[in-house]
Design a protein around this motif. Structure first.
Motif, PDB file in Angstrom:
ATOM      1  N   ALA A 193     -13.362  16.018 -11.980  1.00 11.90           N
ATOM      2  CA  ALA A 193     -12.223  15.333 -11.367  1.00 11.90           C
ATOM      3  C   ALA A 193     -12.667  14.058 -10.657  1.00 11.90           C
ATOM      4  CB  ALA A 193     -11.515  16.274 -10.389  1.00 11.90           C
ATOM      5  N   VAL A 194     -13.820  14.083 -10.005  1.00  9.45           N
ATOM      6  CA  VAL A 194     -14.336  12.893  -9.311  1.00  9.45           C
ATOM      7  C   VAL A 194     -14.725  11.814 -10.325  1.00  9.45           C
ATOM      8  CG1 VAL A 194     -16.190  12.015  -7.845  1.00  9.45           C
ATOM      9  CG2 VAL A 194     -15.086  14.193  -7.291  1.00  9.45           C
ATOM     10  N   ALA A 195     -15.370  12.212 -11.428  1.00  5.34           N
ATOM     11  CA  ALA A 195     -15.742  11.250 -12.466  1.00  5.34           C
ATOM     12  C   ALA A 195     -14.499  10.597 -13.066  1.00  5.34           C
ATOM     13  CB  ALA A 195     -16.559  11.938 -13.557  1.00  5.34           C
ATOM     14  N   LEU A 196     -13.452  11.383 -13.262  1.00  6.34           N
ATOM     15  CA  LEU A 196     -12.208  10.838 -13.785  1.00  6.34           C
ATOM     16  C   LEU A 196     -11.606   9.829 -12.813  1.00  6.34           C
ATOM     17  CD1 LEU A 196      -9.931  10.777 -15.825  1.00  6.34           C
ATOM     18  CD2 LEU A 196      -8.967  12.813 -14.743  1.00  6.34           C
ATOM     19  N   ALA A 197     -11.692  10.117 -11.525  1.00  3.16           N
ATOM     20  CA  ALA A 197     -11.197   9.175 -10.521  1.00  3.16           C
ATOM     21  C   ALA A 197     -11.953   7.851 -10.603  1.00  3.16           C
ATOM     22  CB  ALA A 197     -11.327   9.780  -9.119  1.00  3.16           C
ATOM     23  N   ALA A 198     -13.253   7.900 -10.886  1.00  7.72           N
ATOM     24  CA  ALA A 198     -14.046   6.671 -11.030  1.00  7.72           C
ATOM     25  C   ALA A 198     -13.577   5.861 -12.237  1.00  7.72           C
ATOM     26  CB  ALA A 198     -15.527   7.022 -11.162  1.00  7.72           C
ATOM     27  N   VAL A 199     -13.316   6.537 -13.346  1.00  6.84           N
ATOM     28  CA  VAL A 199     -12.823   5.854 -14.550  1.00  6.84           C
ATOM     29  C   VAL A 199     -11.483   5.181 -14.271  1.00  6.84           C
ATOM     30  CG1 VAL A 199     -11.900   6.253 -16.878  1.00  6.84           C
ATOM     31  CG2 VAL A 199     -14.063   7.308 -16.193  1.00  6.84           C
ATOM     32  N   TRP A 200     -10.596   5.901 -13.609  1.00 10.89           N
ATOM     33  CA  TRP A 200      -9.272   5.347 -13.312  1.00 10.89           C
ATOM     34  C   TRP A 200      -9.330   4.277 -12.229  1.00 10.89           C
ATOM     35  CZ3 TRP A 200      -6.023  10.507 -13.462  1.00 10.89           C
ATOM     36  CH2 TRP A 200      -5.695  10.788 -14.798  1.00 10.89           C
ATOM     37  N   GLY A 201     -10.283   4.391 -11.306  1.00  8.27           N
ATOM     38  CA  GLY A 201     -10.419   3.348 -10.289  1.00  8.27           C
ATOM     39  C   GLY A 201     -10.824   2.016 -10.901  1.00  8.27           C
ATOM     40  N   PHE A 202     -11.806   2.040 -11.779  1.00  7.00           N
ATOM     41  CA  PHE A 202     -12.246   0.825 -12.468  1.00  7.00           C
ATOM     42  C   PHE A 202     -11.156   0.286 -13.380  1.00  7.00           C
ATOM     43  CE2 PHE A 202     -14.746  -1.209 -15.985  1.00  7.00           C
ATOM     44  CZ  PHE A 202     -15.183  -2.301 -15.245  1.00  7.00           C
ATOM     45  N   ASN A 203     -10.263   1.159 -13.811  1.00 11.13           N
ATOM     46  CA  ASN A 203      -9.192   0.802 -14.727  1.00 11.13           C
ATOM     47  C   ASN A 203      -8.314  -0.331 -14.182  1.00 11.13           C
ATOM     48  OD1 ASN A 203      -7.816   1.473 -17.251  1.00 11.13           O
ATOM     49  ND2 ASN A 203      -6.140   2.192 -15.969  1.00 11.13           N
ATOM     50  N   PHE A 204      -8.152  -0.409 -12.856  1.00 15.09           N
ATOM     51  CA  PHE A 204      -7.271  -1.423 -12.276  1.00 15.09           C
ATOM     52  C   PHE A 204      -7.834  -2.825 -12.458  1.00 15.09           C
ATOM     53  CE2 PHE A 204      -5.849   2.454 -10.357  1.00 15.09           C
ATOM     54  CZ  PHE A 204      -4.480   2.279 -10.233  1.00 15.09           C
ATOM     55  N   VAL A 205      -9.144  -2.952 -12.319  1.00 20.32           N
ATOM     56  CA  VAL A 205      -9.769  -4.252 -12.563  1.00 20.32           C
ATOM     57  C   VAL A 205      -9.648  -4.620 -14.036  1.00 20.32           C
ATOM     58  CG1 VAL A 205     -11.942  -5.533 -12.507  1.00 20.32           C
ATOM     59  CG2 VAL A 205     -11.346  -3.998 -10.624  1.00 20.32           C
ATOM     60  N   VAL A 206      -9.833  -3.630 -14.912  1.00 20.44           N
ATOM     61  CA  VAL A 206      -9.728  -3.873 -16.349  1.00 20.44           C
ATOM     62  C   VAL A 206      -8.309  -4.301 -16.717  1.00 20.44           C
ATOM     63  CG1 VAL A 206      -9.899  -2.804 -18.623  1.00 20.44           C
ATOM     64  CG2 VAL A 206     -11.594  -2.261 -16.864  1.00 20.44           C
ATOM     65  N   MET A 207      -7.310  -3.640 -16.131  1.00 16.52           N
ATOM     66  CA  MET A 207      -5.920  -4.018 -16.417  1.00 16.52           C
ATOM     67  C   MET A 207      -5.612  -5.415 -15.909  1.00 16.52           C
ATOM     68  SD  MET A 207      -3.619  -0.553 -15.977  1.00 16.52           S
ATOM     69  CE  MET A 207      -4.041  -0.280 -14.252  1.00 16.52           C
ATOM     70  N   GLN A 208      -6.162  -5.768 -14.764  1.00 14.96           N
ATOM     71  CA  GLN A 208      -5.963  -7.110 -14.224  1.00 14.96           C
ATOM     72  C   GLN A 208      -6.491  -8.160 -15.195  1.00 14.96           C
ATOM     73  OE1 GLN A 208      -8.090  -8.295 -10.526  1.00 14.96           O
ATOM     74  NE2 GLN A 208      -6.039  -8.467  -9.645  1.00 14.96           N
ATOM     75  N   VAL A 209      -7.622  -7.859 -15.835  1.00 15.49           N
ATOM     76  CA  VAL A 209      -8.170  -8.760 -16.850  1.00 15.49           C
ATOM     77  C   VAL A 209      -7.232  -8.835 -18.048  1.00 15.49           C
ATOM     78  CG1 VAL A 209     -10.044  -9.075 -18.506  1.00 15.49           C
ATOM     79  CG2 VAL A 209     -10.562  -8.417 -16.145  1.00 15.49           C
ATOM     80  N   GLY A 210      -6.730  -7.677 -18.492  1.00 11.36           N
ATOM     81  CA  GLY A 210      -5.847  -7.657 -19.647  1.00 11.36           C
ATOM     82  C   GLY A 210      -4.557  -8.419 -19.441  1.00 11.36           C
ATOM     83  N   LEU A 211      -4.047  -8.419 -18.210  1.00 10.59           N
ATOM     84  CA  LEU A 211      -2.789  -9.107 -17.922  1.00 10.59           C
ATOM     85  C   LEU A 211      -2.931 -10.625 -17.941  1.00 10.59           C
ATOM     86  CD1 LEU A 211      -1.373  -6.779 -15.115  1.00 10.59           C
ATOM     87  CD2 LEU A 211      -0.502  -7.054 -17.447  1.00 10.59           C
TER      88      LEU A 211
END
Length: 292
Positions: free
Chosen positions: A9-27
């Motif tokens: 669950a903690v590892a998944l939180a890390a993946v999803w946390g980094f996801n916001f920066v990745v989405m910002q790039v995609g936008l």
């Protein structure tokens, strides 16, 4: 939760946390609703050709697609496009833990223990500190859109918990397949005729959010929801802003203050307290509580 499931669950939180920066790039390369449609389209195809039927009633697949695919990510990405910073977006979205617990109690009849209430309270003190430190400087509309996204995620968690799909990855493929067409239609209606970017950065962003965050992430999330109460799993989403703020600081240049660090410690402590059982719990009782 068992220690290895806590680590997952903690590892998944890390993946999803980094996801916001990745989405910002995609936008930077795609309109938000089109970006969401492409995200789920890539997550669904060609995997849809190999996974078979979802294994649950179609109403549950449609429910999760509407709540998470369209509701959560549609609102979140529009909010970020309108000016919600990645770090703050990762923070506000974690209100989903509260919405999940409320929906689980109201719709599933799950028991709200004192330990979970205390743990969530500690974690949200941390979230409140970060919000105060940020000064809530983002415009009101993007903020409200992110709160709406958090509510949609909470509802989606409870629907998926009720559905109990036998294969979380297969279920998420079908959720993605049913999310992409309405998001594409909304994109055409709201954003106009799609303009596809062919820059590598944009497509790498889509690859991460489609395959790692969506298929892998929600597959793991559903697997955990199948084995534990939604109100036990949901608090781990509160770890996402810890990783989101760190990622935003490292890759997007957002500052992290001493208040942010203290708040992160509170969030981690609250989540761990809410998601684990007291040491006095008898082993037989603990085993009996697992949804195998």
């Amino acid at each position: 939760m068992r220690p290895r499931h806590v680590a997952l669950a903690v590892a998944l939180a890390a993946v999803w946390g980094f996801n916001f920066v990745v989405m910002q790039v995609g936008l930077r390369h795609f309109p938000p609703l089109l970006y969401a449609a492409l995200r789920f389209g890539l997550a669904a195809f060609p995997a849809l050709l190999f996974v078979g039927r979802p294994g649950v009633a179609w109403r549950w697949v449609l429910g999760v697609a509407g709540a998470i695919g369209i509701g959560q990510f549609g609102l979140l990405l529009v909010g970020m496009k309108l000016g919600m910073p990645a770090g703050l977006a990762s923070l506000v979205l974690q209100a989903s833990a509260v919405f999940t617990v409320v929906f689980a109690v109201l719709l599933l009849g799950e028991r709200l223990t004192t330990r979970r209430v205390v743990g969530l309270g500690i974690a949200f003190v941390g979230i409140f500190l970060v919000a105060v430190d940020f000064g809530l400087s983002a415009p009101l509309l993007p903020f409200l859109l992110c709160v709406g996204a958090a509510a949609a995620w909470g509802l989606g968690n409870v629907i998926q918990r009720r559905a109990t799909p036998p294969d979380s990855l297969r279920f998420m493929v079908w959720v993605s397949a049913l999310s992409a067409p309405p998001l594409l239609l909304l994109s055409v209606l709201v954003e106009g005729v799609p303009t596809i970017s062919f820059e590598l950065e944009g497509w790498l962003s889509l690859g991460y959010v489609a395959f790692i965050s969506t298929l892998g992430g929600f597959g793991v999330w559903g697997w955990l929801l199948k084995r534990y109460d939604a109100s036990t799993v949901a608090p781990y989403s509160l770890l996402v802003p810890v990783f989101g703020l760190t990622s935003a600081a490292l890759f997007a240049g957002e500052s992290v203050s001493a208040v942010d660090v203290a708040a992160g410690i509170l969030v981690v402590s609250g989540v761990l307290y809410a998601g684990t059982r007291a040491r006095t719990t008898p082993p037989a009782r603990e085993l009996a509580s697992l949804k195998v």
